[in-house]
Design a protein around this motif. Structure first.
Motif, PDB file in Angstrom:
ATOM      1  N   GLU A  44      -1.846  -1.236  -9.724  1.00 25.57           N
ATOM      2  CA  GLU A  44      -2.739  -0.590  -8.764  1.00 25.57           C
ATOM      3  C   GLU A  44      -4.121  -1.220  -8.853  1.00 25.57           C
ATOM      4  O   GLU A  44      -4.762  -1.224  -9.910  1.00 25.57           O
ATOM      5  N   SER A  99      -7.904   2.551  -4.969  1.00 23.73           N
ATOM      6  CA  SER A  99      -7.376   3.704  -4.242  1.00 23.73           C
ATOM      7  C   SER A  99      -8.505   4.455  -3.560  1.00 23.73           C
ATOM      8  O   SER A  99      -9.681   4.338  -3.936  1.00 23.73           O
ATOM      9  N   SER A 124      -3.444   3.976  -1.812  1.00 19.86           N
ATOM     10  CA  SER A 124      -3.483   3.088  -2.985  1.00 19.86           C
ATOM     11  C   SER A 124      -3.062   1.683  -2.580  1.00 19.86           C
ATOM     12  O   SER A 124      -2.149   1.493  -1.765  1.00 19.86           O
ATOM     13  N   LEU A 125      -3.718   0.693  -3.176  1.00 18.30           N
ATOM     14  CA  LEU A 125      -3.417  -0.720  -2.958  1.00 18.30           C
ATOM     15  C   LEU A 125      -2.838  -1.303  -4.242  1.00 18.30           C
ATOM     16  O   LEU A 125      -3.446  -1.179  -5.313  1.00 18.30           O
ATOM     17  N   THR A 181       0.660   5.484   0.727  1.00 13.70           N
ATOM     18  CA  THR A 181      -0.128   6.584   1.274  1.00 13.70           C
ATOM     19  C   THR A 181       0.541   7.902   0.928  1.00 13.70           C
ATOM     20  O   THR A 181       1.746   8.059   1.138  1.00 13.70           O
ATOM     21  N   THR A 186       0.847  -1.191   0.000  1.00 12.30           N
ATOM     22  CA  THR A 186       0.000   0.000   0.000  1.00 12.30           C
ATOM     23  C   THR A 186       0.881   1.238   0.000  1.00 12.30           C
ATOM     24  O   THR A 186       1.992   1.229   0.536  1.00 12.30           O
TER      25      THR A 186
END
Length: 249
Positions: free
Chosen positions: A51, A54, A44-45, A27, A25
């Motif tokens: 991606e 988010s 966001s992951l 940030t 992740t």
């Protein structure tokens, strides 16, 4: 202050690994002032650099970018407590870090350095031109003026805008075209918030030490080149004639 300069991004990264696959992740806090309204929190992951989903404090919800990410975003958006939790991060992370940055970096000032040199004028009735180059100052606002015999010069002066170097610093260049007079006293005066008093740099028409050294080195190189050329011509001429030169009294 200039918003383009103050646009910052704080970045946090969390990694998880399993069976050689990477889930992480990221940030971010993006802001252009210390006001909460000018900040955006972004979560966001990612999975193996892709991606998945988010969250943005601007939209206030999660968005998916893959089939799995869309399902994940929908699941998280359906959880009011989770949305409330992520919306708080804008103030908990972004506001706190922005205040620290503004206090420790953006409110500081850096003194300028000045270089005063002459150049050939672009043309016109004046036979001389001076350039005052001011480097590496912060913040942006600065005032550069010229003085001649103790009086401010307002004509025949042109200046660039403050130019961003891309590393938080700025530079500016001011030109003065003039006709030299005996005993001229010309100065470039810089006023900036980092200076307790105006920085006055006087023009010295004599060559600086570095310029003198450059001329000496250049002249020495020219002399050595001529000696080598004449020696080579003398050697090949004597070699071609088959004679040996013997010095006489």
């Amino acid at each position: 202050m200039d918003s383009s300069l103050q646009s910052l991004c704080l970045f946090f990264l969390t990694l998880y690994t399993a069976d050689s696959f990477l889930l992480y992740t990221a940030t971010r806090c993006v802001f252009n002032s210390s006001e909460l309204k000018d900040m955006e929190y972004i979560f966001s992951l990612y999975y193996n650099k892709l991606e998945l989903a988010s969250f943005s404090s601007t939209s206030g919800k999660f968005v998916g970018y893959t089939e799995y990410g869309i399902k994940t975003a929908a699941f998280w958006n359906a959880n009011p407590e989770m949305i409330k939790h992520f919306r708080r991060f804008k103030e908990l992370y972004c506001k706190v870090n922005a205040d620290i940055d503004y206090q420790n970096a953006l409110t500081k000032s850096v003194k300028p350095s000045v270089r005063l040199h002459s150049q050939s004028p672009p043309g016109g009735p004046h036979s001389a031109m001076l350039v005052c180059s001011v480097y590496d100052f912060y913040p942006k606002h600065i005032r550069v003026t010229w003085q001649r015999d103790g009086q401010e010069v307002t004509s025949n002066v042109t200046s660039t805008d403050e130019l961003a170097d891309g590393d938080w610093y700025y530079q500016i260049h001011s030109q003065l075209v003039y006709t030299p007079r005996p005993g001229d006293k010309i100065s470039c005066v810089v006023e900036h918030t980092s200076l307790q008093e105006p920085l006055c740099t006087k023009w010295d028409p004599s060559l600086s030490k570095s310029e003198t050294n450059q001329l000496v080195i250049g002249a020495s190189g020219l002399v050595l080149g001529l000696v080598w050329l004449l020696g080579s011509l003398f050697y090949y001429r004597r070699k071609g004639s088959g004679r040996i030169l013997v010095p006489t009294n």
